[in-house]
Design a protein around this motif. Structure first.
Motif, short mmCIF file in Angstrom:
data_model
loop_
_atom_site.label_atom_id
_atom_site.label_comp_id
_atom_site.label_asym_id
_atom_site.label_seq_id
_atom_site.Cartn_x
_atom_site.Cartn_y
_atom_site.Cartn_z
N ASN A 1 42.72 57.98 51.10
CA ASN A 1 43.75 57.07 50.59
C ASN A 1 43.46 55.65 51.08
N LEU A 2 43.08 55.54 52.35
CA LEU A 2 42.83 54.22 52.92
C LEU A 2 41.52 53.63 52.39
N MET A 3 40.54 54.46 52.11
CA MET A 3 39.35 53.96 51.44
C MET A 3 39.73 53.34 50.10
N ALA A 4 40.62 54.02 49.38
CA ALA A 4 41.06 53.50 48.08
C ALA A 4 41.76 52.16 48.24
N LEU A 5 42.63 52.06 49.26
CA LEU A 5 43.30 50.78 49.53
C LEU A 5 42.29 49.70 49.87
N GLY A 6 41.29 50.05 50.69
CA GLY A 6 40.28 49.07 51.09
C GLY A 6 39.43 48.59 49.93
N GLU A 7 38.98 49.52 49.08
CA GLU A 7 38.19 49.14 47.91
C GLU A 7 39.03 48.29 46.95
N HIS A 8 40.27 48.68 46.76
CA HIS A 8 41.14 47.96 45.83
C HIS A 8 41.42 46.56 46.34
N ALA A 9 41.76 46.43 47.62
CA ALA A 9 42.15 45.12 48.17
C ALA A 9 40.97 44.17 48.28
N HIS A 10 39.80 44.67 48.64
CA HIS A 10 38.68 43.78 48.97
C HIS A 10 37.59 43.71 47.90
N SER A 11 37.49 44.72 47.04
CA SER A 11 36.40 44.71 46.06
C SER A 11 36.86 44.72 44.62
N PHE A 12 38.00 45.37 44.33
CA PHE A 12 38.46 45.49 42.95
C PHE A 12 39.95 45.16 42.84
N PRO A 13 40.36 43.98 43.30
CA PRO A 13 41.80 43.66 43.31
C PRO A 13 42.44 43.59 41.93
N GLY A 14 41.65 43.37 40.90
CA GLY A 14 42.21 43.28 39.55
C GLY A 14 42.23 44.59 38.80
N THR A 15 41.81 45.68 39.44
CA THR A 15 41.75 46.99 38.78
C THR A 15 42.99 47.80 39.13
N ASP A 16 43.81 48.08 38.15
CA ASP A 16 45.10 48.75 38.40
C ASP A 16 45.02 50.27 38.36
N HIS A 17 43.95 50.83 37.77
CA HIS A 17 43.84 52.28 37.64
C HIS A 17 42.43 52.70 38.09
N MET A 18 42.34 53.30 39.26
CA MET A 18 41.02 53.65 39.78
C MET A 18 41.11 54.88 40.68
N ILE A 19 39.98 55.58 40.79
CA ILE A 19 39.85 56.72 41.69
C ILE A 19 38.71 56.41 42.64
N VAL A 20 38.95 56.60 43.94
CA VAL A 20 37.90 56.44 44.94
C VAL A 20 37.59 57.83 45.52
N VAL A 21 36.32 58.20 45.50
CA VAL A 21 35.89 59.52 45.96
C VAL A 21 35.00 59.36 47.19
N LYS A 22 35.29 60.14 48.22
CA LYS A 22 34.44 60.16 49.41
C LYS A 22 33.69 61.49 49.46
N VAL A 23 32.36 61.39 49.54
CA VAL A 23 31.53 62.59 49.63
C VAL A 23 30.77 62.53 50.95
N ALA A 24 31.18 63.36 51.88
CA ALA A 24 30.54 63.37 53.20
C ALA A 24 30.58 64.82 53.71
N THR A 25 30.97 65.02 54.98
CA THR A 25 31.13 66.38 55.49
C THR A 25 32.15 67.13 54.65
N GLY A 26 33.17 66.41 54.18
CA GLY A 26 34.14 66.93 53.24
C GLY A 26 34.16 66.08 51.99
#
Length: 391
Positions: free
Chosen positions: A191-216
């Motif tokens: 959730n916080l990755m999504a907030l970080g990407e939205h606030a700092h990289s894609f502030p004008g994008t209102d509908h987005m999904i951020v996916v983390k692929v790591a150990t989980g």
């Protein structure tokens, strides 16, 4: 920050919200914009300046008169402590009130060792970073933490997290409030990755999904410009959706055939080991791909396809315009993304994918801490909280 409806009784906190856009304004401009009298504006601004939230040093020449001072938001008035905790490491940071990184550090830790040990390590690291950066004299605004599992956001307590069972129900905010004496906010790390990407990289994008692929594997949804947490904070738990061809691969959640058990970094590494390839972590897999190992490349591409099969259902349900893929395994580059794109574009309706972009993370390993800081900043700079501080 969202717009504030103005009224003659606009509070100091509402005036501050107006100045968070970074545009300096004169007292006269603020009076005209809010409908307040100049005397009322002056009283409210004096309170904000006294608390250090504003600076009064930007001067312009007023037409036909003396120079007029313009007030601006002072992002350096407070610091924020932020951490993005994963299964085997954490990114720890100190930011200002605009989310600007003042210091950051990556720690190796095992989340399974329990909350007291992990939170103790974070607290020690924050204190060291504040001291080394010379920020000890700057007031602390709050603490934000992302954890690798479901979190009841209203209480900050982990809720039956599969890979960290000893954390279930632990009062993370209470533990750190006792340490630092400021508001502590906790959420799921993706959730916080999504907030970080939205606030700092894609502030004008209102509908987005951020996916983390790591150990989980997890995801965060931004809908209408706002993070969607769901009724119990479990929205976006992509990793525990059953994959149709997931067979009987055991998952840490107690079920089998989950996406995480089939396509995460640890799952890919296990599949490669079964073929005689020396791989134990996501980092090992990425290194093999970068070295040109064919089997590792094929395994990453297939993991991307499997993730894309699950994401295709999400695309049909929530119709995002952007999917951002991050996490340790995403460092393998286009190989993973190609698999994701292949499955999503094949399985989703053309109307849903016509303008859909699938891109790598722009903020990388600091996305989570930037999101943790953004969560805290949004809270502590809300009009109600600012007015309470000044009262």
């Amino acid at each position: 920050m969202p717009d504030v409806p103005w009224a003659p009784a606009a509070s100091p906190g509402q005036l501050l919200r107006l100045l968070l856009d970074g545009v300096p304004r004169t007292r006269a401009e603020l009076a005209n914009q809010t409908g307040l009298t100049r005397a009322a504006v002056r009283t409210r601004l004096d309170a904000l300046q006294g608390a250090g939230f504003l600076t009064d040093g930007v001067i312009t020449v007023a037409t036909g008169g003396r120079p007029a001072g313009r007030l601006a938001f002072n992002a350096g008035a407070r610091t924020v402590l932020a951490a993005d905790v994963g299964a085997s490491h954490a990114t720890v940071a100190v930011t200002d009130l605009a989310g600007g990184l003042l210091a950051s550090r990556r720690l190796a830790l095992d989340v399974a060792t329990g909350p007291e040990r992990v939170l103790g390590a974070l607290a020690r690291t924050w204190r060291e970073m504040v001291s080394e950066a010379g920020l000890s004299a700057v007031s602390l605004a709050g603490v934000g933490i992302g954890l690798p599992g479901p979190v009841e956001h209203s209480t900050g307590r982990p809720n039956n997290p599969p890979i960290m069972p000893t954390w279930n129900g632990f009062d993370v905010p209470g533990h750190l409030r006792a340490e630092f004496g400021v508001p502590v906010l906790v959420d799921n790390e993706v959730n916080l990755m999504a907030l970080g990407e939205h606030a700092h990289s894609f502030p004008g994008t209102d509908h987005m999904i951020v996916v983390k692929v790591a150990t989980g594997i997890g995801s965060g949804f931004i809908s209408n410009g706002v993070l969607h947490r769901g009724a119990a904070g479990a929205a976006g738990d992509l990793g525990h959706i059953r994959v149709p061809d997931g067979d009987d691969a055991d998952c840490g959640c107690g079920n089998s055939g989950c996406l995480e058990a089939v396509a995460s970094g640890s799952a890919v590494a296990a599949r490669l080991r079964a073929k005689g390839v020396d791989a134990h972590t996501s980092a090992d897999v990425v290194a093999l791909v970068r070295a040109g190992n064919v089997e590792a490349g094929q395994a990453i591409r297939q993991a991307g396809r499997t993730i894309g099969e699950v994401l295709a259902a999400c695309v049909s349900m929530v119709n995002p315009s952007l999917i951002v893929v991050g996490g340790d395994l995403a460092a393998a580059g286009e190989m993973l993304l190609a698999g994701v794109r292949e499955a999503v574009y094949r399985r989703s309706l053309p109307l849903a994918t016509e303008n859909l972009r699938i891109v790598p993370s722009r903020t990388g390993e600091v996305a989570g801490v930037l999101g943790a800081a953004a969560m805290v900043i949004h809270h502590v700079l809300s009009p109600a909280v600012v007015d309470q501080q000044l009262g």
